[in-house]
Design a protein around this motif. Structure first.
Motif, PDB file in Angstrom:
ATOM      1  N   THR A 215       0.848  -1.195   0.000  1.00 40.90           N
ATOM      2  CA  THR A 215       0.000   0.000   0.000  1.00 40.90           C
ATOM      3  C   THR A 215       0.882   1.243   0.000  1.00 40.90           C
ATOM      4  OG1 THR A 215      -0.141   0.033   2.400  1.00 40.90           O
ATOM      5  CG2 THR A 215      -1.893  -1.091   1.227  1.00 40.90           C
ATOM      6  N   SER A 216       2.203   1.055   0.053  1.00 43.20           N
ATOM      7  CA  SER A 216       3.123   2.199  -0.029  1.00 43.20           C
ATOM      8  C   SER A 216       3.945   2.173  -1.300  1.00 43.20           C
ATOM      9  CB  SER A 216       4.091   2.192   1.160  1.00 43.20           C
ATOM     10  OG  SER A 216       3.399   2.192   2.371  1.00 43.20           O
TER      11      SER A 216
ATOM     12  N   THR B  44     -12.873  -7.399   0.984  1.00 41.38           N
ATOM     13  CA  THR B  44     -11.416  -7.288   0.860  1.00 41.38           C
ATOM     14  C   THR B  44     -11.023  -6.839  -0.545  1.00 41.38           C
ATOM     15  OG1 THR B  44     -11.148  -8.945   2.553  1.00 41.38           O
ATOM     16  CG2 THR B  44      -9.250  -8.520   1.190  1.00 41.38           C
ATOM     17  N   ARG B  48      -8.831  -3.565  -1.236  1.00 40.37           N
ATOM     18  CA  ARG B  48      -7.582  -3.599  -2.006  1.00 40.37           C
ATOM     19  C   ARG B  48      -7.625  -2.616  -3.164  1.00 40.37           C
ATOM     20  NH1 ARG B  48      -6.162 -10.068  -1.878  1.00 40.37           N
ATOM     21  NH2 ARG B  48      -5.207 -10.035   0.190  1.00 40.37           N
ATOM     22  N   ASN B  51      -6.991   0.776  -1.720  1.00 40.56           N
ATOM     23  CA  ASN B  51      -5.565   0.893  -1.394  1.00 40.56           C
ATOM     24  C   ASN B  51      -4.674   0.854  -2.630  1.00 40.56           C
ATOM     25  OD1 ASN B  51      -5.034   1.145   1.448  1.00 40.56           O
ATOM     26  ND2 ASN B  51      -6.105  -0.799   1.668  1.00 40.56           N
ATOM     27  N   ILE B  53      -3.910  -1.636  -4.326  1.00 40.54           N
ATOM     28  CA  ILE B  53      -3.119  -2.861  -4.440  1.00 40.54           C
ATOM     29  C   ILE B  53      -3.502  -3.539  -5.756  1.00 40.54           C
ATOM     30  CG2 ILE B  53      -2.805  -5.170  -3.481  1.00 40.54           C
ATOM     31  CD1 ILE B  53      -3.214  -3.928  -0.706  1.00 40.54           C
ATOM     32  N   GLN B  73      -1.834   7.293  -1.792  1.00 37.33           N
ATOM     33  CA  GLN B  73      -1.539   6.215  -0.835  1.00 37.33           C
ATOM     34  C   GLN B  73      -1.007   6.757   0.482  1.00 37.33           C
ATOM     35  OE1 GLN B  73       1.028   3.420  -2.935  1.00 37.33           O
ATOM     36  NE2 GLN B  73      -0.695   2.035  -3.251  1.00 37.33           N
ATOM     37  N   TYR B  78      -3.766   1.625   6.371  1.00 34.90           N
ATOM     38  CA  TYR B  78      -4.464   0.350   6.162  1.00 34.90           C
ATOM     39  C   TYR B  78      -4.005  -0.696   7.165  1.00 34.90           C
ATOM     40  CZ  TYR B  78      -5.711  -3.997   3.671  1.00 34.90           C
ATOM     41  OH  TYR B  78      -6.192  -5.220   3.331  1.00 34.90           O
ATOM     42  N   PRO B  80      -4.588  -4.489   7.569  1.00 32.24           N
ATOM     43  CA  PRO B  80      -5.227  -5.647   6.940  1.00 32.24           C
ATOM     44  C   PRO B  80      -5.777  -6.620   7.989  1.00 32.24           C
ATOM     45  CG  PRO B  80      -2.900  -5.467   6.324  1.00 32.24           C
ATOM     46  CD  PRO B  80      -3.138  -4.526   7.433  1.00 32.24           C
ATOM     47  N   GLU B  82      -5.449  -9.996   7.938  1.00 33.05           N
ATOM     48  CA  GLU B  82      -4.326 -10.864   8.272  1.00 33.05           C
ATOM     49  C   GLU B  82      -3.120  -9.955   8.335  1.00 33.05           C
ATOM     50  OE1 GLU B  82      -4.308 -14.041   8.764  1.00 33.05           O
ATOM     51  OE2 GLU B  82      -6.169 -14.805   7.898  1.00 33.05           O
ATOM     52  N   LEU B  98       8.779   1.575   7.626  1.00 33.57           N
ATOM     53  CA  LEU B  98       7.443   1.611   7.024  1.00 33.57           C
ATOM     54  C   LEU B  98       6.955   3.052   6.882  1.00 33.57           C
ATOM     55  CD1 LEU B  98       5.904  -1.457   8.856  1.00 33.57           C
ATOM     56  CD2 LEU B  98       6.550  -1.302   6.453  1.00 33.57           C
ATOM     57  N   LYS B 102       6.005   5.166   3.436  1.00 36.54           N
ATOM     58  CA  LYS B 102       4.765   5.942   3.259  1.00 36.54           C
ATOM     59  C   LYS B 102       5.065   7.357   2.806  1.00 36.54           C
ATOM     60  CE  LYS B 102       0.861   3.781   3.935  1.00 36.54           C
ATOM     61  NZ  LYS B 102      -0.075   3.714   2.806  1.00 36.54           N
ATOM     62  N   GLN B 142       1.465  -2.786  15.447  1.00 40.21           N
ATOM     63  CA  GLN B 142       0.798  -2.850  14.149  1.00 40.21           C
ATOM     64  C   GLN B 142      -0.162  -1.672  13.964  1.00 40.21           C
ATOM     65  OE1 GLN B 142       0.788  -6.464  12.553  1.00 40.21           O
ATOM     66  NE2 GLN B 142       0.698  -5.167  10.743  1.00 40.21           N
TER      67      GLN B 142
END
Lengths: 446, 312
Positions: A215-216, B44, B48, B51, B53, B73, B78, B80, B82, B98, B102, B142
């Motif tokens: 998503t990045s 889902t 996605r 997002n 994806i 983005q 997000y 998820p 899982e 991370l 972003k 998370q």
């Protein structure tokens, strides 16, 4: 691009900082150097002192063999071979040298030993006996030593490649072994690090972080970042290995094996004049073409900048190609045990190229060599074996090299493109065993 | 109405099935939007697509009125369903990585992470590896990783699954606080209770189609029929006899002895007054209340309607 760079950095640093990487990087060269040194040491050096009892049926022809550093000659006057052999176990003699009466005709004598003497000890004794036998024969035929050396011929047949330009160059088969070495390195590194790419993909997929990362960044960026990061790790390891191994070997060579190359030392050892010793040294060199320690051998004849440059090109090309496939395999499975079914077609061409590279050494311009060095899946190994004999006249044609390099670039672009399609779909697919038919759908419908 | 996210006619086809079929949705800013539906409905797939994806096969999405693009983005967070992190990486290093992916600068990311780590009282974990943390601790990290870049739109897929009650409350409070601060939240779940607690608006996805949309209040109002529950003292047989043809007795529960609670569905032209007039002579009325359906009931009713519709 910036984000791909971040991914490359992470992939690189995470692996380089691992203890196992440091261990293999620094222990590897030590082990290689230690292994090589041990082999050379055992074959060159003899640390056992030999005490040789000479039983000379041509007495007193052999009664003045000169002792060397580790061989002491004793003349067994009035003793027969039976007595001498009996004595061998009841004395500190290590060998019995038996000179038969007919030695000038048979050219054979016998050395009885308790413990196998090294080849260098045998060679020294052989040389000494040979010298005396020659002396006997010279006397018999009434020839002066000078005349003898004049007559004695050391014939050499030079095989020479004749090219269109009329220039001639020696086809250096020995050089192919350097290429073989580089090809083997490529094989090992692609395997070792390609698997790491695959593991990395499986790890990200199975712990589900991949869904956050994409998503990045684009899946393609993530895949390429990982592949490039791991490629840099492997290059780092390779360069460190080269530097460390050659450093250690140089150090070992200049200390422990100094005597082996020094004519003065050889002179002392073999009791000849330094001039002759220099000859012997040269002869040693010729006889041991592939001896790593040899200063005049292929190591010095190889064009290292070219070989290393091509190694880096073919390694990177081959690695990008194969690790993209490994990444695709990793994305299509849930865990490493499921990779089996997809691994064979990926590893087969690589292994084939490696196995066939010994036949390329034998015939670097044959059809197998040509085709394997053109096809991108095998060229990283096959072409390196071939280019070692040289490029252009006397070596492989320039157009073949250019074609091979161009096809490798095209090959990895196509492979990455296909792998990216599988990867993109695969990383989000869980809990389902994927078939080849499905992989095909992912490629076609994406 | 200016919405933060507009989804217009979005469809997604896979080789063997249709995941989304002409879905339209409009997400209002500063609200918590519940995206409901059974497993496999297409939630889902939709998330996605939001997002980026995957892309939609048909239709278009607009973020703050602009066509949705890759640079959006960084405005989306997000979590998820899982979820996981790099197990061998250190907490701080990983969060920083991370955050930079972003699009935050290192210093921005540091400042934001420091704030969040203090808020969740986990500053001491910065140099711990993820696999050294308990499951609940990992969940906190998370969540931070999801919100650290202050997204305008936060997408949480089953956010409460896997959290223990204490952490679930912490997360719920944090979600409400984020809404106060101006964040829009899409909460995908099949847990109807959590929806009633915190969602403002909902949409129901079923068999890849949107079958219901609106604010919780409107939806409940619209779906509540002319139904009342009456608590009374007296003989429940007498109560039942007192009802006339336009009132249907749906069920009666005995509270104690002769105290009962009955649910009555009135005809559309009848009012509670008509009902009271009819029963007061027979029983002693203790209370009367309009019945509003739970989200769960609405969900099931709507799904049943669709299924019946399909069968006709």
């Amino acid at each position: 691009m910036n984000k791909t760079w971040l991914i490359i950095q992470r992939e690189y640093l995470v692996r380089v900082k691992k203890k196992s990487f440091l261990l293999i990087t620094f222990l590897g060269p030590l082990l290689i150097a230690a292994g090589l040194s041990l082999v050379i040491y055992l074959s060159v050096k003899e640390n056992i002192q030999h005490k040789v009892l000479i039983i000379d049926e041509k007495a007193p022809a052999f009664n003045n063999l000169q002792d060397t550093k580790n061989i002491e000659f004793n003349y067994g006057t009035g003793m027969n071979i039976g007595q001498a052999r009996g004595l061998l176990f009841n004395s500190d003699y290590t060998c019995v040298l038996y000179i038969p009466r007919n030695i000038e005709n048979s050219n054979v004598s016998k050395l009885y030993y308790k413990k196998q003497p090294s080849s260098s000890v045998i060679r020294v004794i052989e040389d000494k006996v040979e010298n005396v036998v020659e002396e006997l024969k010279l006397k018999q035929y009434n020839i002066s030593r000078e005349a003898f050396y004049d007559v004695k011929t050391n014939f050499v047949l030079n095989s020479i490649k004749f090219t269109k330009n009329g220039e001639e160059e020696k086809l250096d088969k020995a050089a192919s072994y350097v290429g073989f070495f580089f090809g083997a390195m490529i094989y090992i590194f692609i395997f070792l690090y390609g698997i790491q790419v695959m593991r990395g993909v499986i790890e990200e997929k199975s712990n589900r972080i991949v869904e956050i990362i994409i998503t990045s960044v684009k899946p393609f960026q993530l895949m390429m970042g990982k592949i490039i990061g791991v490629a840099l790790v492997s290059l780092t390891q390779f360069l460190l290995w080269i530097i460390l191994t050659s450093g250690i070997l140089t150090a070992v060579q200049s200390t422990i094996f100094k005597d082996y190359y020094d004519p003065a030392a050889i002179a002392v050892q073999t009791q000849v004049t330094p001039d002759i010793a220099a000859e012997i040294q040269k002869e040693n060199v010729n006889q041991n073409k592939f001896d790593l320690l040899d200063p005049n051998n292929i190591i010095n004849r190889t064009n290292w900048p070219l070989m290393i440059g091509l190694f880096i090109f073919y390694f990177l090309g081959g690695f990008l190609l194969y690790s993209a496939l490994f990444a695709a395999v990793g994305s299509a499975v849930d865990n490493e045990t499921d990779t089996q079914q997809f691994m064979l077609p990926v590893t087969l061409p690589l292994t084939l190229a490696y196995v066939l590279s010994s036949s390329i050494v034998d015939n670097p311009e044959g059809p197998i060599a040509f085709w394997l060095s053109i096809i991108p899946f095998t060229s990283p190994i096959a072409m390196l074996v071939r280019v070692a004999i040289g490029i252009g006249d006397g070596g492989i044609p320039v157009w073949e090299l250019v074609l091979s390099m161009a096809l490798l670039v095209v090959g990895f672009l196509v492979t990455v493109w296909i792998a990216a399609k599988i990867y993109k779909t695969g990383i989000l697919m869980h809990g389902k065993k994927v078939s080849y038919a499905e992989l095909w759908k992912w490629i076609v419908y994406n | 109405m200016n919405s933060i996210l507009d989804i217009k006619g979005v469809s997604k086809f896979y080789t063997s099935h249709t995941a989304l079929d002409q879905v339209d949705l409009s997400i209002s800013p500063n609200k918590i939007f519940g995206l409901l539906g059974p497993n496999g409905a297409g939630k889902t797939s939709l998330i996605r697509i939001i997002n980026q994806i995957t892309g939609p096969d048909e239709g278009a999405l607009f973020f703050n009125g602009e066509p949705l693009q890759i640079h959006h983005q960084k405005n989306i967070g997000y979590l998820p369903e899982e979820r996981g992190l790099y197990k061998k990486m250190k907490v701080g290093e990983q969060a920083l990585y991370l955050a930079q992916l972003k699009g935050m600068s290192k210093s921005e990311a540091m400042a934001s992470l420091k704030e969040w780590f203090e808020k969740f009282e986990i500053s001491g974990w910065w140099n711990k590896r993820i696999d050294e943390l308990s499951k609940g601790m990992q969940q906190k990290v998370q969540f931070i990783v999801t919100v650290m870049h202050r997204p305008q739109l936060l997408i949480l897929d089953e956010p409460f699954s896997g959290f223990d009650p204490i952490n679930a409350k912490l997360i719920r409070d944090e979600i409400l606080k984020l809404r106060e601060e101006g964040t829009t939240v899409i909460l995908s779940t099949h847990n109807m209770e959590s929806v009633e607690e915190i969602c403002d608006d909902i949409a129901l996805i079923y068999q890849s189609k949107k079958i219901l949309e609106g604010s919780i209040r409107d939806v409940k109002e619209a779906r509540s029929g002319n139904e009342f529950s009456v608590t009374y003292q007296g003989d429940h047989m007498a109560f039942a006899k007192a009802l006339w043809i336009d009132a249907e007795l749906k069920e009666t529960k005995t509270i104690i002895n002769n105290k009962h609670c009955s649910t009555i569905k009135l005809a559309d032209n009848k009012t509670p007054n008509d009902l009271l007039n009819a029963i007061i002579p027979h029983v002693n009325v203790l209370g009367l209340e309009k019945v509003t359906p739970s989200m769960n009931d609405i969900f099931i009713d709507r799904v049943n309607e669709i299924n019946q519709g399909n069968h006709e």
